[in-house]
Design a protein around this motif. Structure first.
Motif, PDB file in Angstrom:
ATOM      1  N   SER A  16       0.848  -1.198   0.000  1.00 12.51           N
ATOM      2  CA  SER A  16       0.000   0.000   0.000  1.00 12.51           C
ATOM      3  C   SER A  16       0.880   1.243   0.000  1.00 12.51           C
ATOM      4  O   SER A  16       2.087   1.171   0.269  1.00 12.51           O
ATOM      5  CB  SER A  16      -0.927   0.018   1.224  1.00 12.51           C
ATOM      6  OG  SER A  16      -0.166   0.005   2.425  1.00 12.51           O
ATOM      7  N   CYS A  17       0.273   2.384  -0.293  1.00 11.17           N
ATOM      8  CA  CYS A  17       1.022   3.642  -0.272  1.00 11.17           C
ATOM      9  C   CYS A  17       0.050   4.801  -0.103  1.00 11.17           C
ATOM     10  O   CYS A  17      -1.168   4.641  -0.258  1.00 11.17           O
ATOM     11  CB  CYS A  17       1.849   3.816  -1.547  1.00 11.17           C
ATOM     12  SG  CYS A  17       0.847   4.093  -3.038  1.00 11.17           S
ATOM     13  N   GLY A  18       0.586   5.958   0.219  1.00  8.94           N
ATOM     14  CA  GLY A  18      -0.260   7.133   0.346  1.00  8.94           C
ATOM     15  C   GLY A  18       0.536   8.330   0.814  1.00  8.94           C
ATOM     16  O   GLY A  18       1.765   8.258   0.995  1.00  8.94           O
ATOM     17  N   GLU A  37       8.204  -0.288   5.943  1.00  4.41           N
ATOM     18  CA  GLU A  37       7.545   0.974   5.589  1.00  4.41           C
ATOM     19  C   GLU A  37       8.607   2.001   5.238  1.00  4.41           C
ATOM     20  O   GLU A  37       9.530   2.259   6.022  1.00  4.41           O
ATOM     21  CB  GLU A  37       6.691   1.513   6.735  1.00  4.41           C
ATOM     22  CG  GLU A  37       5.993   2.826   6.370  1.00  4.41           C
ATOM     23  CD  GLU A  37       5.138   3.408   7.478  1.00  4.41           C
ATOM     24  OE1 GLU A  37       4.452   4.428   7.247  1.00  4.41           O
ATOM     25  OE2 GLU A  37       5.160   2.847   8.598  1.00  4.41           O
ATOM     26  N   HIS A  87       4.310   0.721   1.979  1.00  2.00           N
ATOM     27  CA  HIS A  87       4.516  -0.564   2.650  1.00  2.00           C
ATOM     28  C   HIS A  87       4.831  -1.634   1.611  1.00  2.00           C
ATOM     29  O   HIS A  87       4.191  -1.687   0.543  1.00  2.00           O
ATOM     30  CB  HIS A  87       3.268  -0.963   3.444  1.00  2.00           C
ATOM     31  CG  HIS A  87       3.019  -0.120   4.652  1.00  2.00           C
ATOM     32  ND1 HIS A  87       3.495  -0.453   5.899  1.00  2.00           N
ATOM     33  CD2 HIS A  87       2.361   1.056   4.797  1.00  2.00           C
ATOM     34  CE1 HIS A  87       3.130   0.475   6.771  1.00  2.00           C
ATOM     35  NE2 HIS A  87       2.438   1.408   6.127  1.00  2.00           N
ATOM     36  N   THR A 147      -1.965   3.650  -8.771  1.00  2.00           N
ATOM     37  CA  THR A 147      -2.925   3.012  -7.854  1.00  2.00           C
ATOM     38  C   THR A 147      -4.355   3.492  -8.086  1.00  2.00           C
ATOM     39  O   THR A 147      -5.304   2.870  -7.610  1.00  2.00           O
ATOM     40  CB  THR A 147      -2.555   3.283  -6.380  1.00  2.00           C
ATOM     41  OG1 THR A 147      -2.605   4.692  -6.120  1.00  2.00           O
ATOM     42  CG2 THR A 147      -1.164   2.748  -6.059  1.00  2.00           C
TER      43      THR A 147
END
Length: 296
Positions: A16-18, A37, A87, A147
């Motif tokens: 995941s990312c953000g 991370e 992550h 994404t």
């Protein structure tokens, strides 16, 4: 400083990312996660403790948090504080290194630029200040954009995140090379600088030997000892570096670039470029511009 050596024959596993933006004074929660991370500072300072070590992550800094390690905030950050987070897990072998172990891996790579063509592992510091934040930012925005796509192959995110890790490792190696280069003899700098200034010419070992009143065998030993490659390989590599710059920053044709760099045979230039970069000159130019466009 701690390091991570990771085999990237296959890409990492994206999770995941953000981008986090603090809406008020903020501190990181205390937790233990089961993946890596990567944090990249964007605005203000983040204060994070991992086990017993405290880190300040400023804009343009990176911090790598390890699975199984306790991390938490140890001081409040200001409202508006922002950072990127990603992550991931490694699919292949990896190991944690201390400074001495990392140096034993890094120095041979710096001493022999040709070695990196065959290297399948990267060295990642757990924290560093990026020398070229915008270069990494382009790749991060590209990942974030991917994404949101309605359809994208899942493995594409793995490759995009892997390219971010490679960029970080490359920037670290360049910073180490600048320090390492100071230990090399001054006479080597003179020859290297002359090659750089005359890279468009058809440079020969005889010409360099005459220019500096050096024996040809001495020149060969000097480059082999301190750079790990012979003089012809160094000249060719320098020409390819210049060719990459021209491919990105000019609209010169492949033929024009070949002749500009004194390659008498355009096809030979294309073969040499492919040998050094594992991609054709046209493929390199197209890949670069597609990357920039995709990140907007």
């Amino acid at each position: 400083m701690e390091f991570l050596k990771a085999n990237l024959e296959t890409p990492v596993q994206f999770i995941s990312c953000g981008q986090f933006v603090a809406l008020d004074k903020w501190t990181h929660m205390k937790r233990v996660i089961d993946n890596y991370e990567l944090i990249i500072g964007v605005k203000n300072t983040i204060f994070i403790r991992q086990e017993n070590k405290e880190y300040e992550v400023n804009p343009g800094d990176i911090l790598l948090l390890y699975p199984g390690y306790t991390h938490s905030g140890y001081r409040y950050s200001d409202k508006g504080t922002s950072f990127y987070w990603m992550h991931f897990l490694f699919k292949n072998s990896f190991s944690h290194l201390n400074q001495k172990e990392a140096n034993s891996e890094i120095l041979p790579m710096l001493n022999n630029p040709m070695m990196n063509k065959k290297h399948n592992s990267i060295i990642l510091p757990n924290t560093m200040e990026l020398s070229q934040f915008e270069a990494l930012n382009i790749k991060v925005r590209q990942l974030f954009h991917a994404t949101t796509e309605e359809f994208i192959y899942p493995f594409a995110l793995d490759y995009l995140l892997t390219s971010i890790l490679i960029e970080i490792s490359s920037q670290y190696l360049i910073s180490k090379r600048n320090v390492f280069d100071r230990s090399k003899p001054a006479k080597l700098y003179s020859v290297v600088e002359w090659i750089k200034l005359n890279i468009e010419k058809d440079i020969t070992i005889d010409e360099i030997a005459t220019e500096f009143s050096y024996n040809k065998d001495y020149l060969t030993r000097l480059f082999k000892k301190h750079l790990g490659v012979n003089l012809i390989q160094y000249i060719n590599n320098s020409k390819i570096v210049k060719a990459k710059e021209l491919l990105i920053n000019t609209d010169m044709t492949i033929k024009e670039i070949a002749y500009f760099l004194s390659f008498k045979d355009e096809k030979y230039f294309m073969r040499l470029f492919k040998d050094y970069e594992n991609i054709t000159p046209t493929g390199y130019r197209n890949a670069y511009y597609k990357g920039l466009l995709f990140s907007r």
